[in-house]
Design an enzyme around this catalytic site. Structure first.
Site, PDB file in Angstrom:
ATOM      1  N   GLY A  74     -76.365  28.321 -34.266  1.00  0.00           N
ATOM      2  CA  GLY A  74     -75.864  27.231 -35.116  1.00  0.00           C
ATOM      3  C   GLY A  74     -74.360  27.258 -35.323  1.00  0.00           C
ATOM      4  O   GLY A  74     -73.837  26.449 -36.088  1.00  0.00           O
ATOM      5  N   LEU A 101     -74.370  35.247 -60.953  1.00  0.00           N
ATOM      6  CA  LEU A 101     -73.754  36.527 -60.566  1.00  0.00           C
ATOM      7  C   LEU A 101     -74.454  37.159 -59.364  1.00  0.00           C
ATOM      8  O   LEU A 101     -74.438  38.376 -59.196  1.00  0.00           O
ATOM      9  CB  LEU A 101     -73.706  37.504 -61.757  1.00  0.00           C
ATOM     10  N   SER A 119     -69.103  20.584 -47.461  1.00  0.00           N
ATOM     11  CA  SER A 119     -68.693  21.414 -46.323  1.00  0.00           C
ATOM     12  C   SER A 119     -68.450  20.607 -45.061  1.00  0.00           C
ATOM     13  O   SER A 119     -69.175  19.645 -44.767  1.00  0.00           O
ATOM     14  CB  SER A 119     -69.791  22.436 -46.041  1.00  0.00           C
ATOM     15  N   TYR A 126     -77.980  24.774 -43.675  1.00  0.00           N
ATOM     16  CA  TYR A 126     -76.892  24.754 -44.650  1.00  0.00           C
ATOM     17  C   TYR A 126     -76.184  23.395 -44.650  1.00  0.00           C
ATOM     18  O   TYR A 126     -75.957  22.786 -45.703  1.00  0.00           O
ATOM     19  CB  TYR A 126     -75.895  25.870 -44.326  1.00  0.00           C
TER      20      TYR A 126
HETATM   21  C1  UD1 Z   1     -67.808  28.511 -42.873  1.00  0.00           C
HETATM   22  C2  UD1 Z   1     -68.163  28.748 -44.324  1.00  0.00           C
HETATM   23  C3  UD1 Z   1     -69.164  27.763 -44.790  1.00  0.00           C
HETATM   24  C4  UD1 Z   1     -68.610  26.399 -44.461  1.00  0.00           C
HETATM   25  C5  UD1 Z   1     -68.459  26.301 -42.967  1.00  0.00           C
HETATM   26  C6  UD1 Z   1     -68.000  24.969 -42.503  1.00  0.00           C
HETATM   27  C7  UD1 Z   1     -67.818  31.080 -44.923  1.00  0.00           C
HETATM   28  C8  UD1 Z   1     -68.456  32.398 -45.202  1.00  0.00           C
HETATM   29  N1  UD1 Z   1     -68.663  30.084 -44.519  1.00  0.00           N
HETATM   30  O1  UD1 Z   1     -68.845  28.846 -41.994  1.00  0.00           O
HETATM   31  O2  UD1 Z   1     -69.362  27.873 -46.183  1.00  0.00           O
HETATM   32  O3  UD1 Z   1     -69.417  25.398 -44.933  1.00  0.00           O
HETATM   33  O4  UD1 Z   1     -67.458  27.219 -42.612  1.00  0.00           O
HETATM   34  O5  UD1 Z   1     -68.149  24.935 -41.107  1.00  0.00           O
HETATM   35  O6  UD1 Z   1     -66.633  30.896 -45.062  1.00  0.00           O
HETATM   36  N2  UD1 Z   1     -67.276  35.472 -36.788  1.00  0.00           N
HETATM   37  C9  UD1 Z   1     -67.000  36.500 -35.899  1.00  0.00           C
HETATM   38  N3  UD1 Z   1     -67.089  37.780 -36.330  1.00  0.00           N
HETATM   39  C10 UD1 Z   1     -67.448  38.095 -37.603  1.00  0.00           C
HETATM   40  C11 UD1 Z   1     -67.734  37.045 -38.508  1.00  0.00           C
HETATM   41  C12 UD1 Z   1     -67.649  35.740 -38.058  1.00  0.00           C
HETATM   42  O7  UD1 Z   1     -66.684  36.261 -34.742  1.00  0.00           O
HETATM   43  O8  UD1 Z   1     -67.495  39.307 -37.925  1.00  0.00           O
HETATM   44  C13 UD1 Z   1     -67.137  34.097 -36.309  1.00  0.00           C
HETATM   45  C14 UD1 Z   1     -68.359  33.211 -36.510  1.00  0.00           C
HETATM   46  O9  UD1 Z   1     -69.294  33.363 -35.486  1.00  0.00           O
HETATM   47  C15 UD1 Z   1     -67.697  31.841 -36.548  1.00  0.00           C
HETATM   48  C16 UD1 Z   1     -66.327  32.089 -37.179  1.00  0.00           C
HETATM   49  O10 UD1 Z   1     -66.115  33.476 -37.079  1.00  0.00           O
HETATM   50  O11 UD1 Z   1     -67.514  31.350 -35.240  1.00  0.00           O
HETATM   51  C17 UD1 Z   1     -66.276  31.706 -38.617  1.00  0.00           C
HETATM   52  O12 UD1 Z   1     -67.398  32.277 -39.257  1.00  0.00           O
HETATM   53  P1  UD1 Z   1     -67.559  32.255 -40.834  1.00  0.00           P
HETATM   54  O13 UD1 Z   1     -66.346  32.769 -41.498  1.00  0.00           O
HETATM   55  O14 UD1 Z   1     -68.866  32.885 -41.164  1.00  0.00           O
HETATM   56  O15 UD1 Z   1     -67.568  30.712 -41.175  1.00  0.00           O
HETATM   57  P2  UD1 Z   1     -68.404  29.470 -40.609  1.00  0.00           P
HETATM   58  O16 UD1 Z   1     -69.646  29.834 -39.922  1.00  0.00           O
HETATM   59  O17 UD1 Z   1     -67.412  28.606 -39.904  1.00  0.00           O
END
Ligand code: UD1
Length: 329
Positions: free
Chosen positions: A270, A32, A116, A140
């Protein structure tokens, strides 16, 4: 008995609801930390074991009488794995080793592992198939790859079948938007509904294959029940269609009736630039078919965040308190 690690979390609770709907009992193993009891509210025949993957003895006890494990519990964030690498390693890598050890002792038949696509690293615009050599770019990603190996090695040695599903970017109701490590769609939905500014890390041209949680549940169920699955199988779970963050923003803005242009901040350490999935293997081997359209899934996800905001506002009204800006559900 079926064990779902991380069963009180975002993806896990959708899986547990689906298992219950098909008449199966499930035991949920969840500390949790990000999962929530209320995600399991109203689900009959669900037993909750509140414990962490780092507790090997608790995991071993929870595996008593279990035939199938869905291993979804994780610390699922690329940036968090840079900020807290040892903690994430303990959960994602050592925790998965504990699952493998417990599965072997309990003579479990199959383990379906939530892996992933981060394992592939930067792939350019080519849709990656599972045969592509891994190039993890974050702790990760390395931890998830290690998890696949632990389960494969233990399964081969102790006679259980392992299937690793490499999830691309999963979204849908119940994804928690309240942490900086939250999935981008959950963050964007919540900000847009509040009329707050959206920040895109980098130029917004990075791509992701956004897959609806209902389709991920479909893949998990198929991977657990398909009789002919070869031990050590690895399959992508995605839609086969990637979108840029700019496209995502535009789609959400259209659904909420317009939004100001996003702000741009520096790219994240990353961060994968291009992410695209080849889903031929899972389609051929499991009969998986993405069923949920992107816009429909976005719309129902937005609806869920709307309802959640209304419920929070109502609770605050009742207490006569001032609304908080970023609280958990
Ligand atoms: C995601 C997954 C992870 C998975 C991976 C595979 C999530 C939380 N994480 O990571 O478990 O293993 O894909 O590649 O779903 N971004 C913005 N603004 C924001 C938040 C994010 O621009 O406010 C961008 C990030 O920089 C990234 C993209 O959105 O380029 C996706 O980010 P995020 O949803 O965190 O996922 P991943 O990093 O792709």
């Amino acid at each position: 008995m079926i064990l779902v690690t991380g069963g009180a979390g975002f993806i896990g609770s959708h899986l547990v609801a689906d298992l219950v709907a098909s008449g199966q009992a499930a035991r949920v193993f969840d500390d949790l930390s990000s999962g929530k009891r209320e995600n399991l509210a109203g689900l009959r025949g669900v037993e909750l074991v509140e414990a962490s993957l780092v507790d090997a003895a608790a995991l071993e006890r929870a595996c008593a009488g279990v035939t199938t494990i869905y291993h979804l519990a994780a610390c699922p964030s690329v940036p968090k794995s840079f900020d807290e690498p040892a903690f994430c390693h303990a959960v994602n890598a050592t925790g998965t080793l504990h699952v493998a050890m417990a599965a072997a002792r309990a003579k479990v038949r199959r383990v379906v592992f939530a892996s992933s696509c981060a394992i592939y690293g930067n792939t350019g615009d080519v849709a990656v198939a599972e045969t592509r050599p891994p190039q993890p770019k974050s702790p990760y990603a390395a931890q998830k790859l290690l998890g696949e190996h632990y389960l494969n090695d233990y399964g081969a040695a102790h006679g259980f079948t392992t299937v690793s599903l490499r999830f691309f970017n999963v979204f849908g109701p119940r994804q928690d938007p309240s942490s900086p490590y939250s999935g981008v769609i959950s963050i964007f939905c919540e900000r847009l509904l509040r009329g707050e500014a959206i920040t895109i890390h980098g130029d917004g041209r990075q791509t992701r294959d956004f897959v609806a949680v209902a389709d991920v549940v479909q893949a998990l169920r198929l991977a657990a029940k398909e009789p002919g699955v070869v031990h050590g199988s690895v399959w992508n779970v995605a839609t086969g269609r990637s979108r840029t963050l700019l496209e995502l923003h535009a789609a959400l803005a259209a659904l909420v009736g317009g939004a100001p242009p996003p702000c741009h901040g520096p790219a994240r350490a990353g961060d994968i630039v291009r992410s695209a999935a080849d889903i031929t293997a899972i389609q051929t081997n499991l009969g998986y078919r993405p069923r949920v359209g992107f816009t429909d899934a976005l719309a129902s996800t937005l609806d869920w965040y709307r309802m959640r905001a209304a419920a929070v506002a109502q609770a605050v009204d009742k207490r006569g308190a001032t609304p908080r800006s970023g609280g958990k559900a």
